[in-house]
Design a protein around this motif. Structure first.
Motif, PDB file in Angstrom:
ATOM      1  N   SER A 145      20.719  22.463  39.385  1.00 32.59           N
ATOM      2  CA  SER A 145      21.321  21.552  40.358  1.00 32.59           C
ATOM      3  C   SER A 145      22.603  20.978  39.779  1.00 32.59           C
ATOM      4  CB  SER A 145      20.358  20.411  40.699  1.00 32.59           C
ATOM      5  OG  SER A 145      20.142  19.611  39.556  1.00 32.59           O
ATOM      6  N   SER A 146      23.365  20.379  40.668  1.00 29.55           N
ATOM      7  CA  SER A 146      24.551  19.650  40.246  1.00 29.55           C
ATOM      8  C   SER A 146      24.110  18.372  39.549  1.00 29.55           C
ATOM      9  CB  SER A 146      25.414  19.327  41.467  1.00 29.55           C
ATOM     10  OG  SER A 146      26.586  18.646  41.092  1.00 29.55           O
ATOM     11  N   GLY A 149      25.151  14.581  38.940  1.00 33.16           N
ATOM     12  CA  GLY A 149      26.023  13.541  39.455  1.00 33.16           C
ATOM     13  C   GLY A 149      25.712  12.220  38.805  1.00 33.16           C
ATOM     14  N   GLU A 201      23.037  10.743  39.112  1.00 30.77           N
ATOM     15  CA  GLU A 201      21.698  10.959  38.587  1.00 30.77           C
ATOM     16  C   GLU A 201      21.702  12.319  37.900  1.00 30.77           C
ATOM     17  OE1 GLU A 201      18.733  10.551  41.585  1.00 30.77           O
ATOM     18  OE2 GLU A 201      19.731   8.831  42.481  1.00 30.77           O
ATOM     19  N   ASP A 224      21.103  15.954  41.196  1.00 32.68           N
ATOM     20  CA  ASP A 224      21.560  15.608  42.538  1.00 32.68           C
ATOM     21  C   ASP A 224      20.762  16.449  43.529  1.00 32.68           C
ATOM     22  OD1 ASP A 224      22.853  15.296  44.974  1.00 32.68           O
ATOM     23  OD2 ASP A 224      24.863  15.368  44.100  1.00 32.68           O
ATOM     24  N   THR A 225      19.861  15.824  44.269  1.00 30.47           N
ATOM     25  CA  THR A 225      18.952  16.561  45.153  1.00 30.47           C
ATOM     26  C   THR A 225      19.657  17.225  46.333  1.00 30.47           C
ATOM     27  OG1 THR A 225      18.427  14.539  46.362  1.00 30.47           O
ATOM     28  CG2 THR A 225      16.959  15.148  44.538  1.00 30.47           C
ATOM     29  N   THR A 226      20.892  16.834  46.619  1.00 27.67           N
ATOM     30  CA  THR A 226      21.624  17.494  47.710  1.00 27.67           C
ATOM     31  C   THR A 226      22.354  18.739  47.219  1.00 27.67           C
ATOM     32  OG1 THR A 226      23.663  16.218  47.377  1.00 27.67           O
ATOM     33  CG2 THR A 226      21.991  15.284  48.866  1.00 27.67           C
ATOM     34  N   ASN A 276      32.696  20.358  39.806  1.00 26.09           N
ATOM     35  CA  ASN A 276      31.241  20.124  39.814  1.00 26.09           C
ATOM     36  C   ASN A 276      30.680  20.410  38.432  1.00 26.09           C
ATOM     37  OD1 ASN A 276      30.647  21.594  43.084  1.00 26.09           O
ATOM     38  ND2 ASN A 276      30.741  19.432  42.589  1.00 26.09           N
TER      39      ASN A 276
END
Length: 136
Positions: free
Chosen positions: A45-46, A48, A50, A53-55, A70
């Motif tokens: 994941s990305s 961020g 946190e 980043d769950t998105t 990113n």
């Protein structure tokens, strides 16, 4: 390592995050489809505000796109591959007890304006493994 390299090549601006997952499946369909069931659901994941980043999860459904700058934790591997008795017959007792094994190769990368991402975790990717005494 070839699967890892193929996945890295999809981490460029404008590509959807799901393209990493799709490319892994395409590669394994050509090389050895028997490994596909052992792929994880997510390839990272990305990062961020946190850690995760769950998105921006690298899975089979995320159509968000990579953007320059990113920071991504990419983790390519296999989980729960069964071992046969032939795989462990000349191994130490601790290995003979194993029924499955997993392998994970992970890095933190930064998406560049053009070309493949910059790998921020600077360490060699050459490795060997040993399931039996004295053999590589």
């Amino acid at each position: 390592l070839a699967l890892y390299d193929v996945c890295l090549q999809k981490c460029i601006p404008g590509n959807p995050l799901k393209s990493v997952h799709e490319e892994a499946h395409n590669y394994l369909n050509k090389k050895d489809p028997s490994f596909i069931p052992f792929l994880p659901k997510s390839f990272g994941s990305s990062i961020g505000l946190e850690f995760r980043d769950t998105t921006m999860v690298l899975n089979s459904t995320n159509s968000n796109t990579f953007k320059e700058g990113n920071i991504v934790n990419i983790a390519i591997g296999f989980h729960g591959i069964p071992l046969t008795s032939n795989d462990t017959e000349n191994s130490p007792e601790s290995i003979k007890k194993l029924q499955t094994f997993s392998l994970l190769l992970a890095d933190t990368i930064m998406i560049q304006k053009e070309g493949p991402p910059d790998i921020l975790t600077k360490c060699p990717k050459d490795f060997t493994y040993n399931l039996a005494d004295g053999d590589e």
